[in-house]
Design an enzyme around this catalytic site. Sequence first.
Site, PDB file in Angstrom:
ATOM      1  N   TYR A 289      32.549  35.469  36.445  1.00 33.73           N
ATOM      2  CA  TYR A 289      33.096  35.034  37.732  1.00 33.73           C
ATOM      3  C   TYR A 289      31.992  34.751  38.761  1.00 33.73           C
ATOM      4  CZ  TYR A 289      37.718  36.470  36.038  1.00 33.73           C
ATOM      5  OH  TYR A 289      38.879  36.603  35.325  1.00 33.73           O
TER       6      TYR A 289
ATOM      7  N   LYS B 112      33.216  41.351  23.277  1.00 30.16           N
ATOM      8  CA  LYS B 112      33.404  40.283  22.291  1.00 30.16           C
ATOM      9  C   LYS B 112      32.048  40.089  21.626  1.00 30.16           C
ATOM     10  CE  LYS B 112      36.122  37.138  20.493  1.00 30.16           C
ATOM     11  NZ  LYS B 112      37.189  37.510  19.551  1.00 30.16           N
TER      12      LYS B 112
ATOM     13  N   ASP C 204      40.244  40.807  21.850  1.00 30.39           N
ATOM     14  CA  ASP C 204      41.510  40.321  21.260  1.00 30.39           C
ATOM     15  C   ASP C 204      42.265  41.470  20.601  1.00 30.39           C
ATOM     16  OD1 ASP C 204      39.265  40.324  19.646  1.00 30.39           O
ATOM     17  OD2 ASP C 204      39.887  38.635  18.409  1.00 30.39           O
TER      18      ASP C 204
ATOM     19  N   ASP D 136      39.906  41.969  34.031  1.00 30.99           N
ATOM     20  CA  ASP D 136      40.929  41.318  34.847  1.00 30.99           C
ATOM     21  C   ASP D 136      42.224  41.189  34.030  1.00 30.99           C
ATOM     22  OD1 ASP D 136      42.218  39.817  36.737  1.00 30.99           O
ATOM     23  OD2 ASP D 136      40.902  38.067  36.606  1.00 30.99           O
TER      24      ASP D 136
ATOM     25  N   ASP E 200      45.847  43.818  34.018  1.00 31.89           N
ATOM     26  CA  ASP E 200      47.197  43.298  34.279  1.00 31.89           C
ATOM     27  C   ASP E 200      48.125  43.599  33.111  1.00 31.89           C
ATOM     28  OD1 ASP E 200      46.732  42.398  36.783  1.00 31.89           O
ATOM     29  OD2 ASP E 200      47.282  40.314  36.388  1.00 31.89           O
TER      30      ASP E 200
END
Length: 360
Positions: A140, A191, A224, A248, A252
């Site tokens: 970001y 990852k 994942d 992020d 959620d």
Amino acid sequence: MAKILVLPGDGIGTEVTEVSVKILELLAEEKGIEIETENALFGGSSIDEHGVPVTKDVIEKAKNSDAVLLGAVGGTKWENLKHEIKPESGLLELRKQLDTYANLRPAVVYPALVDASTLKKEIVENVDIMVVRELTGGIYFGTPRGIDNLDDGEQKGVNTLHYKTSEIERVAKMAFEIAGKRNKKVTSIDKSNVLESMVLWRDTVTRVWKENYQDIELEHLYVDNAAMQLIRRPRSFDVMLAGNMFGDIISDEAAQLTGSLGMLPSASIGDKGAIYEPVHGSAPDIAGKDIANPIASVLSTAMMLKYSFNLDGISLEIENSIKTVLDKGFRTADIYEEGKTKVGCREMGELIINELKKNN
Ligand code: NAD
């Protein structure tokens, strides 16, 4: 003396923060905790008065406080302003100035609300997860970034994911410290099978663990797989640690296990300060009606007492008071179900305060 800057903000931010402040006053009056609070304008209310969402004076006050208690910002009145002077940019500026690099988002399924989850009761019962998300680095903020015009007439969108060891170390330490106060397990999400920056992430987290935190269980999951396991075996997680973008998304997903936005607290912590705030926004659709759920704000206050002031006992008392009120069947409109007693924001606050008083 705990110095707290209170920024109620806009819309229901002011309503839910009023409840939290009453609780802080109760703690000061009846439990002998030395608390000093100061209120200031923030977000839309600051734009109306000063023309900017956050003044330099408020930033200074935040830096000189031990913690900031925030309501929420925004609303239709300020929607069409330029991005730099919108209420939400005040929030980004405050986070930047306090360098709050770790975002803490608990996802707790309360027994009384277990049916509010979209997942089966057997899966979500007793879920209690803390997502620790790196907040000031990663993709970001990475450069180069932008949209380039290529010679062949195509365009290319670019973002860059990079992390330095120091950025990973400090948030990993925070996750291990928090796990030490909870169920002593950290799941680090990356990852590293595809991204070099995430190989460094995994290696650094492992080194931090080896150096100081071997009493904590450490698990590594690819993002994942983590997304799948979070809805398959949510109870197996304690602290989930992730970089900015993965955190992020995972935070959620974890929140969704629990049901309502009105129940979700958060903390953003850095070396220069800490901000505690509900996850929800200013909810213009219900603002001014005294029907907002104040529990997310009250739980944010409980987090503040635990993480900024080491008052774990009082923090637990607040959480237990909320559980008791819910067990007795009291609900604000957002979590209401047939057969329960519907109450407004202030009344919910009074009920929690009455339970807290009983513990004296
Ligand atoms: P929102 O979180 O304000 O509301 C989404 C929905 O959830 C609404 O229907 C609202 O009524 C309901 N809701 C939210 N909190 C609730 C509570 N405590 N009790 C009962 N119901 C609740 O999100 P939005 O509508 O997308 O945004 C409204 C404004 O808030 C916008 O200006 C947005 O930019 C801002 N916002 C601010 C923050 C923040 O201050 N951290 C976060 C998100 C959105």
